[in-house]
Design a protein around this motif. Structure first.
Motif, PDB file in Angstrom:
ATOM      1  N   PRO A 292       0.829  -1.210   0.000  1.00 33.09           N
ATOM      2  CA  PRO A 292       0.000   0.000   0.000  1.00 33.09           C
ATOM      3  C   PRO A 292       0.864   1.262   0.000  1.00 33.09           C
ATOM      4  O   PRO A 292       1.026   1.924   1.030  1.00 33.09           O
ATOM      5  N   VAL A 295      -0.987   4.484   1.012  1.00 28.69           N
ATOM      6  CA  VAL A 295      -1.365   4.460   2.429  1.00 28.69           C
ATOM      7  C   VAL A 295      -0.148   4.760   3.308  1.00 28.69           C
ATOM      8  O   VAL A 295      -0.242   5.495   4.300  1.00 28.69           O
ATOM      9  N   ASP A 299      -0.029   7.981   5.666  1.00 29.70           N
ATOM     10  CA  ASP A 299       0.108   7.772   7.109  1.00 29.70           C
ATOM     11  C   ASP A 299       1.207   8.655   7.699  1.00 29.70           C
ATOM     12  O   ASP A 299       0.985   9.389   8.666  1.00 29.70           O
TER      13      ASP A 299
END
Length: 337
Positions: A292, A295, A299
């Motif tokens: 990911p 992601v 994050d």
């Protein structure tokens, strides 16, 4: 004609500094004075300069992003994801593409982002102690993508475990001769995945009691052409591999091309496993490890922004975040031995 802050100050009968404080909502401005300033600004259709507001607040509203390359899929995804999140937050991105060992040395020697950013993100670089010290000396929050260091925010995946899962799937299908198409482990930029994914490959072979054979490792340099050349080498061996694990989908694409060119069929004559799950992987029916990327980038970016907005000495909980990968199985590994 566009109104200036001087025009607002004259209309309200106050100083420029008072206008600045009133428009920023600072508490040391009397209510009546603030009302006069806001009224004057409204009547003149005055729009405060974002740049001036940043200078006044002592913030640059800019985040620096340091990458070793920009011409690889992973880093393009990182840049796009970070930039989109910063844009949503009303911040700017200052990109530093190191590009070479010389560029890397110059960057850490000169630290050109000094006083130009509120925080720094570094993507997939194995940093030396002196380079960490140079980042720390900026006195700005630092986030790491793909690597971990005590005291720094980080997000990434476990490349070793992810590679192990891919190769273990191949050994579970009965493959004993598994070729590795790797990135450049001697790259002076010290990009991390080639080293970790190779370790996972070797560990998986050891777990399956398969002897290490250096002839079954070939560099593909994270390019389609490199993957094709490595596969040509494997297919010319007296005893060719029955399966290939490529450390990136680009190199796996090259493997699929060479297998087809040789009159063989991936998943039937030789299995192929990639890494990333890029957009074309599904189109090419490539089994791969899905990581990911967006992601990870989102994050660490959001947590870096939270750290910038919060107390300087407060590190958010769970500074190191490891995100899961997923084994995606398609036709390129359908058949066993």
């Amino acid at each position: 004609m566009v109104a200036s802050i001087e025009d607002v100050a004259r209309r309200a009968g106050v100083s420029i500094a008072t206008v600045s404080r009133a428009l920023r909502g600072l508490p040391d401005v009397a209510a009546g004075t603030r009302d006069r300033v806001l009224t004057a600004a409204t009547e003149l259709n005055y729009v405060a300069s974002p740049f001036a507001a940043r200078l006044a607040s002592g913030r640059t509203a800019t985040i620096g992003l340091v990458v070793p390359f920009v011409n690889r899929w992973f880093f393009a995804e990182v840049i796009d994801s970070v930039e989109a999140e910063l844009r949503r937050a009303g911040l700017d991105l200052l990109l530093y593409n190191l590009g070479s060992e010389e560029g890397r040395k110059r960057f850490f020697d000169e630290m050109p982002m000094r006083k130009r950013v509120d925080g720094v993100l570094v993507a997939s670089l194995v940093l030396e102690d002196a380079e960490f010290e140079a980042l720390t000396a900026l006195n700005r929050p630092v986030g790491l993508l793909g690597i971990q260091r005590d005291g720094f925010l980080s997000a990434g995946i476990d490349d070793v475990a992810a590679a192990q899962s891919a190769v273990t799937h191949l050994t579970g299908l009965g493959h004993r001769r598994i070729g590795l198409i790797g990135g450049d482990t001697d790259d002076p930029m010290r990009f991390t995945p080639p080293l970790h994914r190779r370790d996972g490959y070797r560990q998986s072979l050891a777990d399956a009691d398969i002897d290490f054979d250096p002839a079954l490792e070939r560099l593909g340099y994270f390019t389609v052409e490199g993957g094709q050349a490595a596969t040509r080498y494997f297919l010319d061996l007296p005893e060719r591999p029955t399966a290939l694990f490529a450390e990136s989908d680009e190199m796996a694409y090259g493997a699929l091309r060479e297998i087809h060119r040789s009159g063989l069929q991936a998943g039937v004559d030789i299995a192929v496993m990639g890494f990333d799950d890029q957009p074309y992987a599904e189109l090419m029916d490539l089994s791969t490890v899905r990581q990911p990327v967006s992601v990870q980038a989102l994050d660490v970016t959001t947590r870096l922004l939270a750290l910038i907005a919060g107390p300087d000495d407060e590190l958010p909980r769970e500074p190191a975040v490891v995100l899961p990968t997923e084994l995606v199985l398609r036709a390129s590994t359908e058949g066993g031995v």
